[in-house]
Design an enzyme around this catalytic site. Structure first.
Site, mmCIF file in Angstrom:
data_model
loop_
_atom_site.group_PDB
_atom_site.id
_atom_site.type_symbol
_atom_site.label_atom_id
_atom_site.label_comp_id
_atom_site.label_asym_id
_atom_site.label_seq_id
_atom_site.Cartn_x
_atom_site.Cartn_y
_atom_site.Cartn_z
ATOM 1 N N GLU A 24 2.079 -14.652 13.429
ATOM 2 C CA GLU A 24 1.122 -14.130 14.418
ATOM 3 C C GLU A 24 1.458 -12.669 14.747
ATOM 4 O O GLU A 24 2.530 -12.167 14.385
ATOM 5 C CB GLU A 24 1.157 -14.969 15.692
ATOM 6 C CG GLU A 24 2.484 -14.882 16.425
ATOM 7 C CD GLU A 24 2.356 -15.166 17.917
ATOM 8 O OE1 GLU A 24 1.636 -14.416 18.601
ATOM 9 O OE2 GLU A 24 2.986 -16.128 18.391
ATOM 10 N N LYS A 158 7.102 -22.373 25.606
ATOM 11 C CA LYS A 158 7.791 -21.342 26.378
ATOM 12 C C LYS A 158 8.264 -21.926 27.705
ATOM 13 O O LYS A 158 7.537 -22.659 28.363
ATOM 14 C CB LYS A 158 6.834 -20.181 26.640
ATOM 15 C CG LYS A 158 6.351 -19.567 25.343
ATOM 16 C CD LYS A 158 5.884 -18.156 25.543
ATOM 17 C CE LYS A 158 5.588 -17.535 24.193
ATOM 18 N NZ LYS A 158 4.240 -17.926 23.732
#
Ligand code: PSU
Ligand code: MN
Length: 303
Positions: A24, A158
């Site tokens: 990404e 995360k």
């Protein structure tokens, strides 16, 4: 017809059937500071090459989808501060309007899938934010994993997210969540979130096989591999927790919403941990790039 621009090495890999790993670009534009973002992007690509696969960093430059970026292209993204962050919802308009943007996990999965790339390495996926019961802030990454047949190698969700809720939504969406080499679900900067992962694998081969079985069963969507950050770079979860708490309070006080939330929280944690989260972030990304290359290589042998 939309035809993406492929880098030379990706063209060659497609022609010869060599393994390819997508990367990404939001991590470059909204994740790490310059010039570390550029250095890390180049190192992640190098890691994939060293492991016998070809890297394909995905981004949109002036309306053109790129699958595999030149070093100049990466440099351009790394320096430009006004680049848009593109998820599933934003990708078509960015192309139509000739805009430049980095791709998040969801948009990268879409572009990878269109290009026939089955494996993608990232840092951490987006998920359910804390306070989602009032904000409704749930990343498009989760739904993408339920729709698009790409195996995403991450270091878990995360740690700024609500990890139990993220795991619940992953379960609801029928997304396999596979911890690599351990029972517990990792939490990005930390190896252990304190929660058990639904699935465990100890080999890239199993993950590649399961990817094929999903296809053969006609199941939509991909897999989430949760590969723990290397021990020498990890920040234990209890230590991260206070930094995350402070970052969340700050975001709330500043009224940060929408797609600014994740980059805001990550950069606050970076400041609060005095760069330790930065070295963890880099180490886990390189580690994921390596595992993704192994999975892509295994996939070559299973048709
Ligand atoms: N890594 C970072 N910063 C980010 C992201 C990753 O250091 O902003 C991106 C990833 O691309 C991920 C996205 O897909 O955050 C999720 O954003 P959101 O929570 O807005 O869906
Ligand atoms: Mn969001």
């Amino acid at each position: 017809m939309i035809s993406p621009a492929f880098s030379d090495e990706v063209i060659q890999a497609r022609d010869s059937g060599a393994p390819i790993v997508a990367l990404e670009s939001t991590i470059i534009t909204h994740g790490l500071p310059f010039p570390l973002n550029l250095q890390t992007a180049l190192r992640a690509e190098g890691e994939i090459r060293d492991a016998g696969a070809v890297p394909a960093t995905v981004a949109v430059i002036h309306g053109q989808i790129h699958i595999g970026m030149s070093d100049d292209g990466l440099q351009y993204l790394a320096r430009d501060v006004k680049v848009a962050k593109l998820s599933r919802a934003d990708l078509p308009m960015a192309v139509a309007q000739g805009k430049t943007g980095s791709t998040t996990v969801s948009a990268t999965m879409i572009c990878a899938c269109q290009a026939g790339i089955e494996v993608f390495a990232t840092g951490g996926i987006g998920g359910v934010h804390r306070g989602a019961e009032t904000s409704f802030d749930i990343s498009a990454d989760l739904r993408e994993l339920a729709l698009t047949p790409v195996t995403v190698v991450s270091a878990g969700a995360k740690a700024v997210l609500d990890i139990p809720k993220t795991l619940e939504v992953l379960e609801t969406l029928g997304i396999p969540v596979i911890a690599m080499g351990q029972d517990s679900f990792p939490a990005f900067w930390s190896r252990d979130s304190g929660l058990k992962a639904p699935l465990r694998s100890d080999s890239a081969q199993d993950i590649a096989r399961a990817h094929r079985v999903r296809r053969d069963l006609g199941l939509a969507g991909g897999q989430l591999v949760a590969n723990p950050v290397p021990s020498e770079a990890e920040i234990p979860y209890p230590e991260v927790r206070s930094a995350v708490g402070a970052a969340l309070d700050h975001a709330l006080a500043e009224g940060v919403t929408g797609k600014d939330v994740t980059p805001f929280l990550l950069s606050r944690v970076l400041e609060l941990t005095e760069g330790r989260s930065l070295s963890a972030n880099i180490a886990l990304l390189l580690n994921n790039a390596r595992l993704a290359a192994e999975i892509a290589r295994e996939l070559q042998w299973i048709r």
